[in-house]
Scaffold this motif. Structure first.
Motif, PDB file in Angstrom:
ATOM      1  N   UNK A   6      74.923  58.621 -64.325  1.00  0.00           N
ATOM      2  CA  UNK A   6      76.349  58.510 -63.500  1.00  0.00           C
ATOM      3  C   UNK A   6      76.046  57.196 -62.760  1.00  0.00           C
ATOM      4  N   UNK A   7      75.010  57.002 -61.896  1.00  0.00           N
ATOM      5  CA  UNK A   7      74.926  55.979 -61.024  1.00  0.00           C
ATOM      6  C   UNK A   7      74.656  54.959 -61.808  1.00  0.00           C
ATOM      7  N   UNK A   8      74.095  54.801 -62.978  1.00  0.00           N
ATOM      8  CA  UNK A   8      73.821  53.430 -63.662  1.00  0.00           C
ATOM      9  C   UNK A   8      75.230  53.144 -64.277  1.00  0.00           C
ATOM     10  N   UNK A   9      76.175  54.104 -64.960  1.00  0.00           N
ATOM     11  CA  UNK A   9      77.461  53.970 -65.420  1.00  0.00           C
ATOM     12  C   UNK A   9      78.255  53.182 -64.370  1.00  0.00           C
ATOM     13  N   UNK A  10      78.273  53.997 -63.244  1.00  0.00           N
ATOM     14  CA  UNK A  10      79.296  53.470 -62.155  1.00  0.00           C
ATOM     15  C   UNK A  10      78.796  51.957 -61.781  1.00  0.00           C
ATOM     16  N   UNK A  11      77.618  51.767 -61.688  1.00  0.00           N
ATOM     17  CA  UNK A  11      77.115  50.263 -61.304  1.00  0.00           C
ATOM     18  C   UNK A  11      77.700  49.232 -62.526  1.00  0.00           C
ATOM     19  N   UNK A  12      77.798  49.835 -63.577  1.00  0.00           N
ATOM     20  CA  UNK A  12      78.455  48.731 -64.547  1.00  0.00           C
ATOM     21  C   UNK A  12      79.958  48.751 -64.672  1.00  0.00           C
ATOM     22  N   UNK A  47      69.207  56.018 -76.998  1.00  0.00           N
ATOM     23  CA  UNK A  47      70.382  55.133 -76.967  1.00  0.00           C
ATOM     24  C   UNK A  47      70.797  54.844 -75.514  1.00  0.00           C
ATOM     25  N   UNK A  48      70.925  55.776 -74.755  1.00  0.00           N
ATOM     26  CA  UNK A  48      71.333  55.801 -73.263  1.00  0.00           C
ATOM     27  C   UNK A  48      70.361  54.848 -72.613  1.00  0.00           C
ATOM     28  N   UNK A  49      68.978  54.792 -72.813  1.00  0.00           N
ATOM     29  CA  UNK A  49      68.178  54.216 -72.061  1.00  0.00           C
ATOM     30  C   UNK A  49      68.467  52.356 -72.441  1.00  0.00           C
ATOM     31  N   UNK A  50      68.443  52.572 -74.014  1.00  0.00           N
ATOM     32  CA  UNK A  50      68.571  50.986 -74.440  1.00  0.00           C
ATOM     33  C   UNK A  50      69.736  50.364 -73.788  1.00  0.00           C
ATOM     34  N   UNK A  51      71.009  51.271 -73.705  1.00  0.00           N
ATOM     35  CA  UNK A  51      72.432  50.597 -73.289  1.00  0.00           C
ATOM     36  C   UNK A  51      72.065  50.156 -71.802  1.00  0.00           C
ATOM     37  N   UNK A  52      71.336  50.997 -71.054  1.00  0.00           N
ATOM     38  CA  UNK A  52      71.013  50.522 -69.750  1.00  0.00           C
ATOM     39  C   UNK A  52      69.900  49.742 -69.479  1.00  0.00           C
ATOM     40  N   UNK A  53      69.233  49.055 -70.396  1.00  0.00           N
ATOM     41  CA  UNK A  53      67.992  48.375 -70.473  1.00  0.00           C
ATOM     42  C   UNK A  53      66.890  48.959 -69.699  1.00  0.00           C
ATOM     43  N   UNK A  54      66.592  50.330 -70.034  1.00  0.00           N
ATOM     44  CA  UNK A  54      65.537  50.940 -69.193  1.00  0.00           C
ATOM     45  C   UNK A  54      64.651  51.969 -70.035  1.00  0.00           C
ATOM     46  N   UNK A  55      63.605  52.327 -69.517  1.00  0.00           N
ATOM     47  CA  UNK A  55      63.060  53.440 -70.274  1.00  0.00           C
ATOM     48  C   UNK A  55      63.731  54.832 -70.221  1.00  0.00           C
ATOM     49  N   UNK A  56      63.476  55.711 -71.097  1.00  0.00           N
ATOM     50  CA  UNK A  56      63.836  56.997 -71.150  1.00  0.00           C
ATOM     51  C   UNK A  56      63.544  57.603 -69.617  1.00  0.00           C
TER      52      UNK A  56
END
Length: 65
Positions: A6-12, A47-56
């Motif tokens: 949620x936090x990462x999605x909102x930040x984008x 897939x979520x981690x890759x989308x946000x450019x982070x590790x799982x």
């Protein structure tokens, strides 16, 4: 398992529906992940981690205790 989706999605500046479309899942899936009602499969977590450019492990946090 807690997560920072949620936090990462909102930040984008993305809505749940926009993130769902980009990951090819339903908005309800994103909502369930964000509210800790659903733990995604490993391929979806990756897939979520890759989308946000982070590790799982940076996004999903196992609750120990």
């Amino acid at each position: 398992m807690r997560n920072d989706v949620r936090e990462r999605r909102a930040a984008k500046g993305l809505s749940q529906a926009e993130l769902a479309e980009r990951l090819d899942v339903s908005r309800q899936t994103i909502n369930s992940i964000e509210t800790d009602r659903y733990t995604p499969s490993l391929p979806l977590a990756i897939a979520i981690a890759r989308f946000f450019g982070a590790g799982v492990e940076e996004i999903f946090h196992a609750d120990h205790g």
